[in-house]
Design an enzyme around this catalytic site. Structure first.
Site, PDB file in Angstrom:
ATOM      1  N   ARG A  26      27.744  -0.706   5.719  1.00  0.00           N
ATOM      2  CA  ARG A  26      27.375  -1.224   6.602  1.00  0.00           C
ATOM      3  C   ARG A  26      26.803  -0.004   7.634  1.00  0.00           C
ATOM      4  NH1 ARG A  26      30.828  -6.047   9.104  1.00  0.00           N
ATOM      5  NH2 ARG A  26      28.105  -5.599  10.604  1.00  0.00           N
TER       6      ARG A  26
ATOM      7  N   CYS B 228      31.879  -2.058  16.598  1.00  0.00           N
ATOM      8  CA  CYS B 228      31.494  -1.917  15.386  1.00  0.00           C
ATOM      9  C   CYS B 228      30.398  -2.533  15.317  1.00  0.00           C
ATOM     10  CB  CYS B 228      33.443  -2.836  15.442  1.00  0.00           C
ATOM     11  SG  CYS B 228      33.668  -4.656  16.542  1.00  0.00           S
TER      12      CYS B 228
END
Length: 278
Positions: free
Chosen positions: A182, A239
């Site tokens: 990611r 995050c």
């Protein structure tokens, strides 16, 4: 074991406090890809006496048009949530999940953000409880509400989108807890835009967890993150939406580096601000 001074609690110690009215256990299991799964797992079997806290409904506010996916709730709402869960200002709280504390760390961090220090993460999660042969119970738990009053929060632990660029220019280290896939933009199953904030460094939260879902020993955690804490003015965790960023805060705490700042909006808010031209 002096549980009041250490973020983790093991299954054996929790078992001793299981029936103590001064202790509340909260199940935080949640699946970002299937938002109903955590509650379903709770109903199928949880640590006896545990209440359930939903990430979307209990541990986050309603996202505004320029918020990330999991903004912090306002103080009043969070106080009401804790009261609903039977948590008072003097309650000892144990939180757990089934993913190495990835979700439970959000509540651990939020309680401390609200200046409630008596909160601990079950090391190894519900799996550690089951490995000891301890029983689970099904269905819902009946319990009394409590009164929780938040006088103030630790705003200094939180950094907003507008502060990120300035912090990076001043030498701060921005650690991104997402997976390498990611972070590099090879895969993005949740947010509409893939990639990472320029200048961020990838430190997947999973590096802090062993094969049994427990947090690694303090000396091992220090070896993992020491390089990020050398000669820097500030360390910030982020995050996708401010959840596993709290796990980075837990890792830093266990490794002996104190409390770091958290970018709650994280990638999901950053892409909104940049796409809007802000």
């Amino acid at each position: 074991m002096n549980v009041r001074r250490y973020p983790l609690i093991n299954a054996e110690t929790l078992k001793k406090y299981q029936d103590d009215v001064a202790w509340v256990i909260i199940d935080c299991r949640f699946d970002l890809m299937d938002n109903s799964k955590g509650k379903e797992l709770y109903e199928q079997g949880h640590i006896p006496g545990a209440r359930y806290a939903d990430l979307n409904n209990d541990l986050a506010g309603n996202p505004g048009p320029m918020d990330g996916r999991h903004p912090l709730p306002d103080i009043s709402s969070f106080s009401q949530t804790l009261s609903k869960l039977g948590v008072s200002n003097v309650t000892n709280v144990v939180v757990y999940d089934d993913v190495g504390g990835a979700i439970a760390a959000r509540l651990w961090w939020m309680l401390r953000w609200a200046r409630h220090e008596s909160v601990y993460i079950l090391d190894g999660g519900i799996q550690a409880w089951e490995r000891k042969g301890y029983l689970l119970e099904k269905g819902h738990v009946a319990f009394e509400h409590a009164s929780f009053f938040i006088s103030s929060v630790r705003n200094e632990w939180v950094i907003e989108t507008e502060g990120i660029c300035d912090a990076l220019k001043e030498g701060a280290v921005l650690l991104d807890a997402r997976s390498e896939e990611r972070f590099l933009g090879r895969s993005e199953p949740i947010d509409p835009v893939a990639g990472h904030i320029p200048g961020a460094i990838n430190l997947p939260f999973t590096l802090a967890i062993d094969s049994l879902g427990k947090l690694k020993k303090a000396e091992d955690l220090r070896k993992i993150i020491t390089n990020y804490f050398v000669d820097t003015k500030e360390v910030i965790g982020m995050c996708g939406s401010g959840v596993t960023a709290c796990h980075l805060a837990l890792t830093a705490k266990l490794a002996g580096f104190g409390d770091i700042k958290v970018y709650i909006g994280s990638w999901s808010q950053w892409i909104l601000s940049k796409n809007s031209g802000a």
